[in-house]
Structure formats: structure tokens, C-alpha cells
Design a protein around this motif. Structure first.
Motif, PDB file in Angstrom:
ATOM      1  N   GLN A  47      21.144 -60.769  -0.040  1.00 50.72           N
ATOM      2  CA  GLN A  47      20.401 -60.777  -1.301  1.00 50.72           C
ATOM      3  C   GLN A  47      19.121 -61.612  -1.176  1.00 50.72           C
ATOM      4  OE1 GLN A  47      22.875 -60.666  -5.097  1.00 50.72           O
ATOM      5  NE2 GLN A  47      24.400 -61.456  -3.661  1.00 50.72           N
ATOM      6  N   GLU A  48      19.238 -62.772  -0.543  1.00 54.95           N
ATOM      7  CA  GLU A  48      18.057 -63.613  -0.353  1.00 54.95           C
ATOM      8  C   GLU A  48      16.995 -62.883   0.477  1.00 54.95           C
ATOM      9  OE1 GLU A  48      16.671 -67.881   1.634  1.00 54.95           O
ATOM     10  OE2 GLU A  48      18.792 -67.314   1.632  1.00 54.95           O
ATOM     11  N   LYS A  49      17.411 -62.267   1.564  1.00 58.14           N
ATOM     12  CA  LYS A  49      16.465 -61.572   2.440  1.00 58.14           C
ATOM     13  C   LYS A  49      15.808 -60.396   1.726  1.00 58.14           C
ATOM     14  CE  LYS A  49      18.890 -62.651   6.764  1.00 58.14           C
ATOM     15  NZ  LYS A  49      19.737 -62.061   7.842  1.00 58.14           N
ATOM     16  N   ALA A  50      16.601 -59.639   0.967  1.00 58.72           N
ATOM     17  CA  ALA A  50      16.062 -58.473   0.276  1.00 58.72           C
ATOM     18  C   ALA A  50      15.051 -58.874  -0.790  1.00 58.72           C
ATOM     19  CB  ALA A  50      17.194 -57.663  -0.352  1.00 58.72           C
ATOM     20  N   VAL A  51      15.364 -59.936  -1.541  1.00 56.57           N
ATOM     21  CA  VAL A  51      14.440 -60.423  -2.567  1.00 56.57           C
ATOM     22  C   VAL A  51      13.141 -60.890  -1.924  1.00 56.57           C
ATOM     23  CG1 VAL A  51      14.027 -62.275  -4.234  1.00 56.57           C
ATOM     24  CG2 VAL A  51      16.181 -61.005  -4.288  1.00 56.57           C
ATOM     25  N   LYS A  52      13.242 -61.628  -0.834  1.00 57.12           N
ATOM     26  CA  LYS A  52      12.031 -62.130  -0.172  1.00 57.12           C
ATOM     27  C   LYS A  52      11.193 -61.000   0.413  1.00 57.12           C
ATOM     28  CE  LYS A  52      13.538 -66.855   0.750  1.00 57.12           C
ATOM     29  NZ  LYS A  52      13.940 -67.876   1.748  1.00 57.12           N
ATOM     30  N   ILE A 304      15.468 -49.631   4.150  1.00 60.89           N
ATOM     31  CA  ILE A 304      16.339 -49.864   5.304  1.00 60.89           C
ATOM     32  C   ILE A 304      15.521 -50.154   6.554  1.00 60.89           C
ATOM     33  CG2 ILE A 304      17.925 -48.690   6.898  1.00 60.89           C
ATOM     34  CD1 ILE A 304      19.088 -47.277   4.355  1.00 60.89           C
ATOM     35  N   GLU A 305      14.478 -49.367   6.770  1.00 60.33           N
ATOM     36  CA  GLU A 305      13.657 -49.550   7.970  1.00 60.33           C
ATOM     37  C   GLU A 305      12.777 -50.803   7.872  1.00 60.33           C
ATOM     38  OE1 GLU A 305      14.234 -47.965  10.675  1.00 60.33           O
ATOM     39  OE2 GLU A 305      15.723 -46.756   9.600  1.00 60.33           O
ATOM     40  N   LYS A 306      12.281 -51.106   6.681  1.00 60.46           N
ATOM     41  CA  LYS A 306      11.485 -52.336   6.502  1.00 60.46           C
ATOM     42  C   LYS A 306      12.347 -53.573   6.714  1.00 60.46           C
ATOM     43  CE  LYS A 306       8.147 -50.434   3.177  1.00 60.46           C
ATOM     44  NZ  LYS A 306       7.737 -50.425   1.743  1.00 60.46           N
ATOM     45  N   TYR A 307      13.577 -53.512   6.237  1.00 61.44           N
ATOM     46  CA  TYR A 307      14.498 -54.630   6.394  1.00 61.44           C
ATOM     47  C   TYR A 307      14.744 -54.884   7.878  1.00 61.44           C
ATOM     48  CZ  TYR A 307      18.483 -57.612   4.984  1.00 61.44           C
ATOM     49  OH  TYR A 307      19.344 -58.662   4.756  1.00 61.44           O
ATOM     50  N   LYS A 308      14.978 -53.809   8.622  1.00 60.79           N
ATOM     51  CA  LYS A 308      15.224 -53.959  10.059  1.00 60.79           C
ATOM     52  C   LYS A 308      13.984 -54.488  10.776  1.00 60.79           C
ATOM     53  CE  LYS A 308      16.804 -51.677  14.228  1.00 60.79           C
ATOM     54  NZ  LYS A 308      17.095 -50.405  14.929  1.00 60.79           N
ATOM     55  N   ALA A 309      12.809 -53.979  10.382  1.00 57.44           N
ATOM     56  CA  ALA A 309      11.572 -54.421  11.025  1.00 57.44           C
ATOM     57  C   ALA A 309      11.334 -55.911  10.795  1.00 57.44           C
ATOM     58  CB  ALA A 309      10.397 -53.606  10.490  1.00 57.44           C
ATOM     59  N   LYS A 310      11.681 -56.401   9.604  1.00 59.67           N
ATOM     60  CA  LYS A 310      11.436 -57.814   9.276  1.00 59.67           C
ATOM     61  C   LYS A 310      12.494 -58.743   9.853  1.00 59.67           C
ATOM     62  CE  LYS A 310      10.515 -61.002   5.450  1.00 59.67           C
ATOM     63  NZ  LYS A 310       9.316 -61.569   6.122  1.00 59.67           N
ATOM     64  N   GLY A 312      15.180 -57.784  12.069  1.00 65.08           N
ATOM     65  CA  GLY A 312      15.767 -57.433  13.362  1.00 65.08           C
ATOM     66  C   GLY A 312      17.105 -56.740  13.275  1.00 65.08           C
ATOM     67  N   HIS A 313      17.553 -56.425  12.078  1.00 66.66           N
ATOM     68  CA  HIS A 313      18.828 -55.725  11.899  1.00 66.66           C
ATOM     69  C   HIS A 313      18.816 -55.040  10.540  1.00 66.66           C
ATOM     70  CE1 HIS A 313      20.166 -58.833   9.047  1.00 66.66           C
ATOM     71  NE2 HIS A 313      19.636 -59.705   9.892  1.00 66.66           N
ATOM     72  N   TYR A 314      19.721 -54.104  10.352  1.00 68.67           N
ATOM     73  CA  TYR A 314      19.842 -53.409   9.070  1.00 68.67           C
ATOM     74  C   TYR A 314      20.520 -54.331   8.044  1.00 68.67           C
ATOM     75  CZ  TYR A 314      18.584 -49.073  11.459  1.00 68.67           C
ATOM     76  OH  TYR A 314      17.914 -48.105  12.151  1.00 68.67           O
ATOM     77  N   PRO A 315      20.448 -53.989   6.749  1.00 64.68           N
ATOM     78  CA  PRO A 315      21.093 -54.830   5.726  1.00 64.68           C
ATOM     79  C   PRO A 315      22.559 -55.104   6.071  1.00 64.68           C
ATOM     80  CG  PRO A 315      19.724 -53.174   4.678  1.00 64.68           C
ATOM     81  CD  PRO A 315      19.730 -52.848   6.147  1.00 64.68           C
ATOM     82  N   GLU A 316      22.932 -56.370   6.044  1.00 61.15           N
ATOM     83  CA  GLU A 316      24.269 -56.778   6.449  1.00 61.15           C
ATOM     84  C   GLU A 316      25.295 -56.655   5.329  1.00 61.15           C
ATOM     85  OE1 GLU A 316      21.899 -60.716   6.137  1.00 61.15           O
ATOM     86  OE2 GLU A 316      21.500 -58.566   6.106  1.00 61.15           O
ATOM     87  N   ALA A 317      24.850 -56.332   4.147  1.00 60.89           N
ATOM     88  CA  ALA A 317      25.766 -56.148   3.020  1.00 60.89           C
ATOM     89  C   ALA A 317      25.082 -55.253   1.984  1.00 60.89           C
ATOM     90  CB  ALA A 317      26.138 -57.491   2.393  1.00 60.89           C
ATOM     91  N   HIS A 318      25.896 -54.501   1.232  1.00 55.11           N
ATOM     92  CA  HIS A 318      25.301 -53.561   0.285  1.00 55.11           C
ATOM     93  C   HIS A 318      24.565 -54.265  -0.854  1.00 55.11           C
ATOM     94  CE1 HIS A 318      28.853 -54.405  -2.264  1.00 55.11           C
ATOM     95  NE2 HIS A 318      28.092 -53.982  -3.254  1.00 55.11           N
ATOM     96  N   GLN A 319      24.828 -55.540  -1.065  1.00 54.83           N
ATOM     97  CA  GLN A 319      24.136 -56.288  -2.112  1.00 54.83           C
ATOM     98  C   GLN A 319      22.627 -56.322  -1.888  1.00 54.83           C
ATOM     99  OE1 GLN A 319      27.050 -57.175  -0.850  1.00 54.83           O
ATOM    100  NE2 GLN A 319      28.394 -57.613  -2.574  1.00 54.83           N
ATOM    101  N   ALA A 320      22.192 -56.089  -0.657  1.00 57.38           N
ATOM    102  CA  ALA A 320      20.755 -56.081  -0.361  1.00 57.38           C
ATOM    103  C   ALA A 320      20.026 -55.028  -1.185  1.00 57.38           C
ATOM    104  CB  ALA A 320      20.529 -55.832   1.130  1.00 57.38           C
ATOM    105  N   TYR A 321      20.640 -53.872  -1.363  1.00 58.36           N
ATOM    106  CA  TYR A 321      19.994 -52.794  -2.115  1.00 58.36           C
ATOM    107  C   TYR A 321      19.797 -53.187  -3.578  1.00 58.36           C
ATOM    108  CZ  TYR A 321      21.482 -50.245   2.047  1.00 58.36           C
ATOM    109  OH  TYR A 321      21.681 -49.854   3.347  1.00 58.36           O
TER     110      TYR A 321
END
Length: 417
Positions: A47-52, A304-310, A312-321
Motif C-alpha cells: 500500500q505504501e509503495k502504490a500510494v507513493k 502493474i508494469e510501472k510498479y515493477k519498473a519502479k 523491481g518486482h510486481y505488486p506483492e499484495a492485492h492491496q496495492a491496487y
């Protein structure tokens, strides 16, 4: 007279130096978004990573109404008291305009009280229907709360019932099930709704086993399910944190029983590798309506692709969405409030009515189609958000049902063919 002039001048200087959102709401120098979640867990860090990530994108395009956005973070440590204290700090000291996050249903109940006290908009993740029940029972007090990441636990029962129907349609008769579930309020809420649905389907619960966090003695439970002639083992797991151990034991023992239900860990795109491939043929619910290998909107695919690019991995939990959607949803309602001529488009009271405009007939399409019910739950439907019936197949997650989003067909383990 001179004293009065000096007092007036001092007051004027104080008012001019006071941040806008600390007084009338008419002046400000930034927008503050708070993130509150258990930061020792992937459900929190995601969640923190997705918000940032969302804030970085928004700031690159002139922020929200021209104001740069700042992120402040709190760790609830899965403790209701800590969660409440951290919420209050974010709302009153950090001056968060909106708080995004959550995970534990018990912590959420506590933080909702602080939300009501501070009148802070809360775009939240947790599954118990007791949260939205508070909105229904006392709307004026709890109206600032909206569920953003996944449907409430009542709908998990609908999804499990549909899973059984799906398996029957595909030739696998289900009459007896063995349930292994979290010893927690959210799983109890699922069971309350699931039992009558199973009764209607003519399905018997041969055993219902609540298990504590970090439980790992699954072999005895699987053997017990065999002894009781269960057709299906149904996990209802999120907080236990040992779903990988269950899957490994199932794959090792190879019982003539399918493993199909809700295991939060199975949504993790690395789950297959974590189980050394034992997750193959596991049937699970994709909470929140999004999977790395099966994005259902274009924004979801891009995220999904932006998260991995930033990172280095895909979202680690569905809460990211949900967290990513929450930032863009907040931006959207603030901008709509401004366009409508609201005196303070950042005011939480004002924004509630703009969020409520996104209902079943008017969803907002973000990484998922989002619509709210009257009590601020997410609308559960095939066209909005539901927990897709999915399966791990040869290292890839595929959606099996409903048909309009399905990208694969059911495969049975070779020992059951």
C-alpha cells in the motif's frame, strides 16, 4: 491604543503564517496523503509503495489543483491501540487530508473511531462487514469511511458458493467440505453468510477448524478430511500466514480432495515459487478483482508494469491496487468538487457526497471498476469488483470464472484425473 494596534498586527501576522488547511480550508501549500497499514507485512508495504507511485505520477503532472502532494506513513503494527494512535497522529499532527490503508478488521474497527473523532476521509482496506454496518447504523458519524481494496467478507461467501457451483458444472461433485479458517472476526463473518448458502446447495460441512496465526500442522487436518470423506478442502485464510505450508502438504499427500477456497497468500505472484511449484492446481479467490497475469483494465495493466519498473518486482499484495486507486479517486473527487464551485474542495464532508456519486450505475474505471453501495462498501458484481475464481497453472495465475474475464480453463491435479 498603541497596544491594541500591536495586538491586531500580531494577530494578522499569525493568520498569514498559518497553513491554509489548518484554519478555514481556503489556503494551503500542499496536499497530504496518509498511509496507515501493518508495515511488517507485504499487505502494508504494498500500500505504501502504490500510494507513493501514484503520488509521484501526480506530482509530475502539477499535483492536485496545482498543489504538490506529500505522503506521510504510519505503522499500525496489527494492534488496535497503535492503529488508533497512528491514525490520530497522521490526521492531527501530520495534517493528512485523507488516509489510505488498513488490513486487519479488528484494527479497522478501532481506527474508525479515531476517524470519526477527527472527521478524516478514510479510503480503507479490511473485509469485515461490521465496518460498513457502522456506516449504515450511524451515517453522520462514520460517513468518512469507504472500502476501497476488496469486497466485504459477506461476499466471500457468495464467491465460495459460486466456486462450488463452478466445480459441479465442470463435473466435480461436491457434497462434503472440510473448512480450515483463520481464528478471527473476518472469517467468522464469512461463515455466518456461507452456512445458509451451503445448506441451499445441499453441501455438508464435515468439519470447521479455526486455526491461529502461524499454524503449520496441516498434515493431520488433510488426513482428517480424507477420513471424513470430504470432497473439498476449503481454506478461508488471510492472517494465519502459512497458506504455503498447507499447499505443500496437500501436494505431498496427494489426497483425492481438491483444495479450493480463499488463501490470501495465493494471490501473491511469487506464491508458486515460494511453494516450489506445489501451488499447481490450487484454486483460489483473487481478492479485489486483479491479478498480475490477468489485469482487467488498461490502467491495471499499466500500473502493474510501472510498479515493477519502479520497485523491481510486481505488486506483492492485492492491496496495492486499492491503494493506487484510492489516490487517483481522491484526486478525481477533489477536482470535481473544485469544478462544481465548492468553497473548500478538500473538505472531507464535501468529498463524501462526491465519492457517493460512484455507484453501481456510475462506476469509476481505475485499475478496477469501482462503485460504492449506500453504506460505502464496494459493489459486488461481475461488472464491478468481485473475487475472481482463479487457479495456479504451471506457474501462472489464470481466471476461471466468470466467463467475461476468464483466461483459462479448470485443470485437475494428475492424481485426481
Amino acid at each position: 491604543m498603541r497596544w491594541a494596534v500591536l495586538v491586531a498586527l500580531a494577530l494578522l501576522i499569525t493568520l498569514c503564517a498559518t497553513p491554509e488547511h489548518a484554519t478555514s480550508g481556503q489556503k494551503r501549500d500542499k496536499v497530504v496523503i496518509g498511509v496507515l497499514a501493518p508495515m511488517s507485512l507485504p499487505e502494508g508495504t504494498a500500500q505504501e509503495k502504490a500510494v507513493k507511485l501514484a503520488v509521484e505520477e501526480i506530482n509530475a503532472k502539477d499535483g492536485i489543483l496545482g498543489y504538490k502532494v506529500e505522503v506521510v506513513v504510519g505503522d499500525d503494527k496489527l494492534d488496535p491501540s497503535v492503529g488508533s494512535a497512528e491514525f490520530k497522529r497522521l490526521a492531527t499532527i501530520e495534517k493528512a487530508d485523507v488516509i489510505i490503508g488498513g488490513f486487519s478488521s479488528g484494527v479497522m474497527l478501532a481506527t474508525m473511531e479515531t476517524m470519526a473523532e477527527t472527521k478524516t476521509l478514510f479510503l480503507a482496506d479490511a473485509s469485515s462487514p461490521s465496518h460498513s454496518a457502522k456506516v449504515a447504523e450511524n451515517y453522520e458519524k462514520y460517513k468518512y469511511w469507504f472500502r476501497i481494496a476488496q469486497n466485504n467478507a459477506t461476499t466471500f461467501a457468495f464467491d465460495i458458493a459460486d466456486m462450488i457451483k463452478f466445480l459441479r458444472y465442470n463435473g466435480h461433485e461436491i457434497r462434503k467440505i472440510y473448512i480450515i479458517r483463520d481464528e478471527h472476526i473476518w472469517a467468522e463473518d464469512v461463515m455466518k453468510s456461507l452456512k445458509p448458502l451451503l445448506s441451499d446447495l445441499g453441501v455438508e460441512i464435515v468439519k470447521d477448524v479455526p486455526i491461529p496465526r502461524n499454524y503449520a500442522e496441516y498434515e493431520s487436518l488433510i488426513l482428517d478430511a480424507e477420513k471424513l470423506n470430504a470432497d473439498l478442502i476449503v481454506p478461508i485464510l488471510a492472517l494465519t500466514g502459512t497458506g504455503d505450508v498447507l499447499v505443500k502438504r496437500w501436494a505431498e499427500l496427494k489426497p483425492k480432495i481438491l483444495l479450493a477456497g480463499h488463501d490470501l497468500a495465493a494471490i501473491d505472484y511469487e506464491f508458486y515459487n515460494k511453494t516450489n511449484g506445489a501451488a499447481n492446481y490450487l484454486i483460489f479467490l483473487a481478492d479485489g478483482g486483479a491479478l498480475v497475469t490477468a489485469p482487467i483494465t488498461e490502467l491495471c495493466r499499466e500500473f502493474i508494469e510501472k510498479y515493477k519498473a519502479k520497485y523491481g518486482h510486481y505488486p506483492e499484495a492485492h492491496q496495492a491496487y486499492g491503494a493506487y486507486d484510492a489516490v487517483y479517486l481522491y484526486k478525481r473527487v477533489v477536482e470535481e468538487a473544485s469544478k462544481s464551485g465548492e468553497k473548500d474542495p478538500f473538505n472531507a464532508e464535501t468529498l463524501v457526497k462526491y465519492l457517493e456519486k460512484f455507484n453501481e450505475s456510475n462506476p469509476v474505471i481505475l485499475t478496477r471498476p469501482i462503485a460504492f453501495t449506500a453504506n460505502h462498501d464496494l459493489v459486488w458484481s461481475d461488472k464491478t469488483i468481485r473475487n475472481w475464481i482463479s487457479q495456479w497453472q504451471d506457474g501462472k495465475q489464470v481466471i476461471l470464472y466468470p466467463d467475461h474475464v476468464a483466461n483459462g480453463r479448470l485443470k485437475l491435479p494428475p492424481w485426481m484425473s
